[in-house]
Motif scaffolding. Structure first.
Motif, PDB file in Angstrom:
ATOM      1  N   ALA A 113     -10.553   5.272   1.598  1.00 44.14           N
ATOM      2  CA  ALA A 113      -9.581   6.344   1.318  1.00 44.14           C
ATOM      3  C   ALA A 113      -8.798   6.679   2.591  1.00 44.14           C
ATOM      4  O   ALA A 113      -7.565   6.786   2.558  1.00 44.14           O
ATOM      5  CB  ALA A 113     -10.298   7.575   0.768  1.00 44.14           C
ATOM      6  N   CYS A 114      -9.494   6.805   3.725  1.00 47.14           N
ATOM      7  CA  CYS A 114      -8.820   7.118   5.002  1.00 47.14           C
ATOM      8  C   CYS A 114      -7.816   6.027   5.355  1.00 47.14           C
ATOM      9  O   CYS A 114      -6.690   6.304   5.737  1.00 47.14           O
ATOM     10  CB  CYS A 114      -9.824   7.212   6.148  1.00 47.14           C
ATOM     11  SG  CYS A 114     -10.966   8.565   5.980  1.00 47.14           S
ATOM     12  N   GLN A 115      -8.256   4.769   5.224  1.00 48.38           N
ATOM     13  CA  GLN A 115      -7.400   3.637   5.591  1.00 48.38           C
ATOM     14  C   GLN A 115      -6.122   3.622   4.741  1.00 48.38           C
ATOM     15  O   GLN A 115      -5.033   3.407   5.255  1.00 48.38           O
ATOM     16  CB  GLN A 115      -8.198   2.330   5.357  1.00 48.38           C
ATOM     17  CG  GLN A 115      -7.530   1.070   5.846  1.00 48.38           C
ATOM     18  CD  GLN A 115      -7.673   0.880   7.353  1.00 48.38           C
ATOM     19  OE1 GLN A 115      -8.518   1.519   7.987  1.00 48.38           O
ATOM     20  NE2 GLN A 115      -6.854   0.033   7.917  1.00 48.38           N
ATOM     21  N   LEU A 116      -6.275   3.861   3.438  1.00 50.22           N
ATOM     22  CA  LEU A 116      -5.109   3.792   2.555  1.00 50.22           C
ATOM     23  C   LEU A 116      -4.172   4.973   2.794  1.00 50.22           C
ATOM     24  O   LEU A 116      -2.954   4.819   2.777  1.00 50.22           O
ATOM     25  CB  LEU A 116      -5.564   3.725   1.089  1.00 50.22           C
ATOM     26  CG  LEU A 116      -6.374   2.468   0.733  1.00 50.22           C
ATOM     27  CD1 LEU A 116      -6.682   2.424  -0.756  1.00 50.22           C
ATOM     28  CD2 LEU A 116      -5.638   1.191   1.139  1.00 50.22           C
ATOM     29  N   VAL A 117      -4.753   6.150   3.057  1.00 47.39           N
ATOM     30  CA  VAL A 117      -3.912   7.325   3.355  1.00 47.39           C
ATOM     31  C   VAL A 117      -3.153   7.097   4.665  1.00 47.39           C
ATOM     32  O   VAL A 117      -1.962   7.389   4.763  1.00 47.39           O
ATOM     33  CB  VAL A 117      -4.767   8.614   3.387  1.00 47.39           C
ATOM     34  CG1 VAL A 117      -4.025   9.762   4.052  1.00 47.39           C
ATOM     35  CG2 VAL A 117      -5.162   9.005   1.965  1.00 47.39           C
ATOM     36  N   ILE A 164       0.834  -1.205   0.000  1.00 45.19           N
ATOM     37  CA  ILE A 164       0.000   0.000   0.000  1.00 45.19           C
ATOM     38  C   ILE A 164       0.871   1.259   0.000  1.00 45.19           C
ATOM     39  O   ILE A 164       0.659   2.172  -0.800  1.00 45.19           O
ATOM     40  CB  ILE A 164      -0.966  -0.029   1.210  1.00 45.19           C
ATOM     41  CG1 ILE A 164      -1.998  -1.158   0.995  1.00 45.19           C
ATOM     42  CG2 ILE A 164      -1.654   1.327   1.392  1.00 45.19           C
ATOM     43  CD1 ILE A 164      -2.971  -1.354   2.120  1.00 45.19           C
ATOM     44  N   GLU A 165       1.857   1.248   0.873  1.00 42.60           N
ATOM     45  CA  GLU A 165       2.701   2.442   1.030  1.00 42.60           C
ATOM     46  C   GLU A 165       3.349   2.860  -0.290  1.00 42.60           C
ATOM     47  O   GLU A 165       3.936   2.039  -1.004  1.00 42.60           O
ATOM     48  CB  GLU A 165       3.801   2.152   2.076  1.00 42.60           C
ATOM     49  CG  GLU A 165       4.632   3.373   2.358  1.00 42.60           C
ATOM     50  CD  GLU A 165       5.579   3.178   3.539  1.00 42.60           C
ATOM     51  OE1 GLU A 165       5.544   2.121   4.187  1.00 42.60           O
ATOM     52  OE2 GLU A 165       6.355   4.117   3.796  1.00 42.60           O
ATOM     53  N   GLY A 166       3.196   4.128  -0.604  1.00 45.70           N
ATOM     54  CA  GLY A 166       3.867   4.678  -1.788  1.00 45.70           C
ATOM     55  C   GLY A 166       3.136   4.416  -3.093  1.00 45.70           C
ATOM     56  O   GLY A 166       3.554   4.889  -4.146  1.00 45.70           O
ATOM     57  N   ASN A 167       2.043   3.650  -3.062  1.00 44.03           N
ATOM     58  CA  ASN A 167       1.305   3.363  -4.303  1.00 44.03           C
ATOM     59  C   ASN A 167       0.068   4.243  -4.442  1.00 44.03           C
ATOM     60  O   ASN A 167      -0.404   4.831  -3.469  1.00 44.03           O
ATOM     61  CB  ASN A 167       0.918   1.888  -4.344  1.00 44.03           C
ATOM     62  CG  ASN A 167       2.074   1.017  -4.837  1.00 44.03           C
ATOM     63  OD1 ASN A 167       2.912   1.477  -5.625  1.00 44.03           O
ATOM     64  ND2 ASN A 167       2.141  -0.211  -4.375  1.00 44.03           N
ATOM     65  N   LEU A 168      -0.445   4.302  -5.665  1.00 41.37           N
ATOM     66  CA  LEU A 168      -1.610   5.141  -5.971  1.00 41.37           C
ATOM     67  C   LEU A 168      -2.851   4.270  -6.202  1.00 41.37           C
ATOM     68  O   LEU A 168      -2.816   3.328  -7.002  1.00 41.37           O
ATOM     69  CB  LEU A 168      -1.315   5.973  -7.235  1.00 41.37           C
ATOM     70  CG  LEU A 168      -2.460   6.797  -7.828  1.00 41.37           C
ATOM     71  CD1 LEU A 168      -2.892   7.912  -6.875  1.00 41.37           C
ATOM     72  CD2 LEU A 168      -2.055   7.397  -9.181  1.00 41.37           C
ATOM     73  N   PHE A 169      -3.933   4.600  -5.506  1.00 42.12           N
ATOM     74  CA  PHE A 169      -5.183   3.839  -5.624  1.00 42.12           C
ATOM     75  C   PHE A 169      -6.326   4.773  -6.022  1.00 42.12           C
ATOM     76  O   PHE A 169      -6.406   5.909  -5.545  1.00 42.12           O
ATOM     77  CB  PHE A 169      -5.524   3.157  -4.288  1.00 42.12           C
ATOM     78  CG  PHE A 169      -4.511   2.120  -3.896  1.00 42.12           C
ATOM     79  CD1 PHE A 169      -4.663   0.787  -4.285  1.00 42.12           C
ATOM     80  CD2 PHE A 169      -3.375   2.463  -3.164  1.00 42.12           C
ATOM     81  CE1 PHE A 169      -3.717  -0.170  -3.942  1.00 42.12           C
ATOM     82  CE2 PHE A 169      -2.420   1.511  -2.824  1.00 42.12           C
ATOM     83  CZ  PHE A 169      -2.596   0.188  -3.218  1.00 42.12           C
ATOM     84  N   LEU A 170      -7.212   4.263  -6.869  1.00 44.85           N
ATOM     85  CA  LEU A 170      -8.408   5.012  -7.267  1.00 44.85           C
ATOM     86  C   LEU A 170      -9.584   4.432  -6.484  1.00 44.85           C
ATOM     87  O   LEU A 170      -9.738   3.205  -6.417  1.00 44.85           O
ATOM     88  CB  LEU A 170      -8.681   4.845  -8.762  1.00 44.85           C
ATOM     89  CG  LEU A 170      -7.492   5.025  -9.715  1.00 44.85           C
ATOM     90  CD1 LEU A 170      -7.945   4.795 -11.159  1.00 44.85           C
ATOM     91  CD2 LEU A 170      -6.883   6.417  -9.551  1.00 44.85           C
ATOM     92  N   ILE A 171     -10.419   5.316  -5.930  1.00 43.00           N
ATOM     93  CA  ILE A 171     -11.558   4.833  -5.137  1.00 43.00           C
ATOM     94  C   ILE A 171     -12.816   5.538  -5.621  1.00 43.00           C
ATOM     95  O   ILE A 171     -12.913   6.770  -5.544  1.00 43.00           O
ATOM     96  CB  ILE A 171     -11.347   5.134  -3.637  1.00 43.00           C
ATOM     97  CG1 ILE A 171      -9.992   4.588  -3.182  1.00 43.00           C
ATOM     98  CG2 ILE A 171     -12.471   4.538  -2.793  1.00 43.00           C
ATOM     99  CD1 ILE A 171      -9.459   5.264  -1.948  1.00 43.00           C
ATOM    100  N   THR A 172     -13.788   4.777  -6.108  1.00 43.70           N
ATOM    101  CA  THR A 172     -15.051   5.402  -6.530  1.00 43.70           C
ATOM    102  C   THR A 172     -16.032   5.433  -5.356  1.00 43.70           C
ATOM    103  O   THR A 172     -15.947   4.612  -4.439  1.00 43.70           O
ATOM    104  CB  THR A 172     -15.703   4.661  -7.723  1.00 43.70           C
ATOM    105  OG1 THR A 172     -16.289   3.445  -7.245  1.00 43.70           O
ATOM    106  CG2 THR A 172     -14.711   4.377  -8.836  1.00 43.70           C
ATOM    107  N   GLY A 173     -16.942   6.393  -5.403  1.00 42.94           N
ATOM    108  CA  GLY A 173     -17.905   6.548  -4.308  1.00 42.94           C
ATOM    109  C   GLY A 173     -17.214   7.053  -3.052  1.00 42.94           C
ATOM    110  O   GLY A 173     -17.708   6.857  -1.928  1.00 42.94           O
ATOM    111  N   ALA A 174     -16.080   7.734  -3.223  1.00 41.52           N
ATOM    112  CA  ALA A 174     -15.225   8.056  -2.080  1.00 41.52           C
ATOM    113  C   ALA A 174     -15.612   9.343  -1.353  1.00 41.52           C
ATOM    114  O   ALA A 174     -14.979   9.704  -0.373  1.00 41.52           O
ATOM    115  CB  ALA A 174     -13.774   8.140  -2.547  1.00 41.52           C
ATOM    116  N   ALA A 175     -16.684  10.002  -1.809  1.00 42.24           N
ATOM    117  CA  ALA A 175     -17.117  11.203  -1.090  1.00 42.24           C
ATOM    118  C   ALA A 175     -17.876  10.833   0.175  1.00 42.24           C
ATOM    119  O   ALA A 175     -18.170  11.683   1.010  1.00 42.24           O
ATOM    120  CB  ALA A 175     -18.001  12.051  -2.001  1.00 42.24           C
ATOM    121  N   SER A 176     -18.202   9.551   0.331  1.00 43.37           N
ATOM    122  CA  SER A 176     -19.099   9.172   1.424  1.00 43.37           C
ATOM    123  C   SER A 176     -18.880   7.711   1.824  1.00 43.37           C
ATOM    124  O   SER A 176     -18.279   6.935   1.080  1.00 43.37           O
ATOM    125  CB  SER A 176     -20.534   9.368   0.907  1.00 43.37           C
ATOM    126  OG  SER A 176     -21.481   8.867   1.812  1.00 43.37           O
ATOM    127  N   GLY A 177     -19.362   7.380   3.000  1.00 40.09           N
ATOM    128  CA  GLY A 177     -19.517   5.992   3.436  1.00 40.09           C
ATOM    129  C   GLY A 177     -18.307   5.087   3.278  1.00 40.09           C
ATOM    130  O   GLY A 177     -17.200   5.403   3.721  1.00 40.09           O
TER     131      GLY A 177
END
Ligand SMILES: NC(=O)c1ccc[n+]([C@@H]2O[C@H](COP(=O)([O-])OP(=O)(O)OC[C@H]3O[C@@H](n4cnc5c(N)ncnc54)[C@H](O)[C@@H]3O)[C@@H](O)[C@H]2O)c1
Length: 253
Positions: A22-26, A3-16
């Motif tokens: 997104a929080c977990q990966l950051v 996970i560290e240092g990599n880029l992930f795309l997350i859909t529906g990430a404005a909510s829930g």
């Protein structure tokens, strides 16, 4: 996949659930692109998450928007896509003086299935260009189904059909993308405490929580996010759907 240092795309990430991922990966030192149609929610989310996060306001069902988004990402290594965008409408087939609207049935399939697939195809193309990492992987895709894929309730015919399709896509995607070292997994949550449910009256939330064998409560978005993290990190998980539901089996209504 690290996970560290990599880029992930997350859909529906404005909510829930998407926001929780997104929080977990950051927190685990990844960079994230939050994708949603809710621009206000995206802005707030990115503000909370800090410099490791940016956003793209787009409709996942829009072919052109998705194409342009991935074109603009060219040159940046994408390590994963986590599809959480979705809608959960309720409508009966036979109503008092009418029948289920065809428009609402198609809209549900359009967002939950076609929208997810629209993102998957471009993300898979981008990730197939990656060099394999030290674990031999190029990328990971995680989709979100629902226990409604297995026990759809009365009023959930469109939602259950859409989530059943998300479940059914998992294995053929994993089989095809295996040659590109990309894994595909799906999470089927039970009843989770996201804005979708937290807007319901407290008694309803309580009643829903009581239906869960153990633990007797709604699932927390963080529990979904932790599972997503585990799936990303555990290379041997592939082509499977994991229920995250406290053993609930939904009744007919
Ligand atoms: N909350 C639950 O109990 C539960 C249970 C099982 C499955 N799920 C599934 O989990 C996923 C996330 O649900 P949630 O509870 O976090 O809901 P949510 O409503 O909090 O989040 C869903 C997000 O998807 C976005 N979205 C909707 N349509 C979109 C589109 N066309 N393009 C881009 N973004 C779009 C919304 O704006 C919203 O921010 C959904 O697929 C839902 O069906 C949720």
């Amino acid at each position: 996949m690290k996970i560290e240092g990599n880029l992930f795309l997350i859909t529906g990430a404005a909510s829930g659930l998407g926001y929780a991922v997104a929080c977990q990966l950051v927190q685990n030192h990844a960079s994230v692109v939050l994708i949603d149609i809710n621009e206000e929610g995206l802005k707030k989310a990115v503000e909370q998450l800090g410099i490791q996060a940016r956003y793209e306001c787009m409709d996942i069902t829009n072919e052109l928007q998705a194409q342009q988004f991935f074109k603009q990402l060219k040159g940046q290594k994408i390590s994963g896509l986590i599809n959480c965008a979705g809608i959960a409408p309720a409508e009966k087939v036979l109503k008092k003086e009418d029948v289920h609207r065809l428009e609402s049935f198609s809209r549900t399939l359009n967002i939950n299935v076609i929208g997810s697939f629209n993102m998957i195809r471009f993300a898979a193309q981008a990730m197939s260009q990656n060099e394999v990492d030290t674990g031999g992987e190029k990328g990971i895709i995680i989709n979100t189904a629902s226990v409604a894929a297995y026990e759809g309730q009365i009023g959930q015919v469109a939602y259950a059909a859409s989530k059943g399709a998300v479940v059914a896509m998992t294995l053929p995607l994993a089989r095809e993308l295996a040659r590109d070292a990309i894994r595909v997994m799906t999470i089927a949550p039970g009843i989770m405490a996201t804005p979708m449910l937290l807007n319901m009256p407290v008694e309803v939330q309580q009643a829903l929580g009581d239906m869960v064998p153990f633990p007797k409560r709604l699932g927390q978005p963080e529990e979904f996010a932790k599972l997503a993290q585990h799936i990303i990190e555990n290379t041997y998980l592939n082509g499977e759907v994991i229920r995250l539901d406290g053993a609930i089996r939904m009744a007919a209504k």
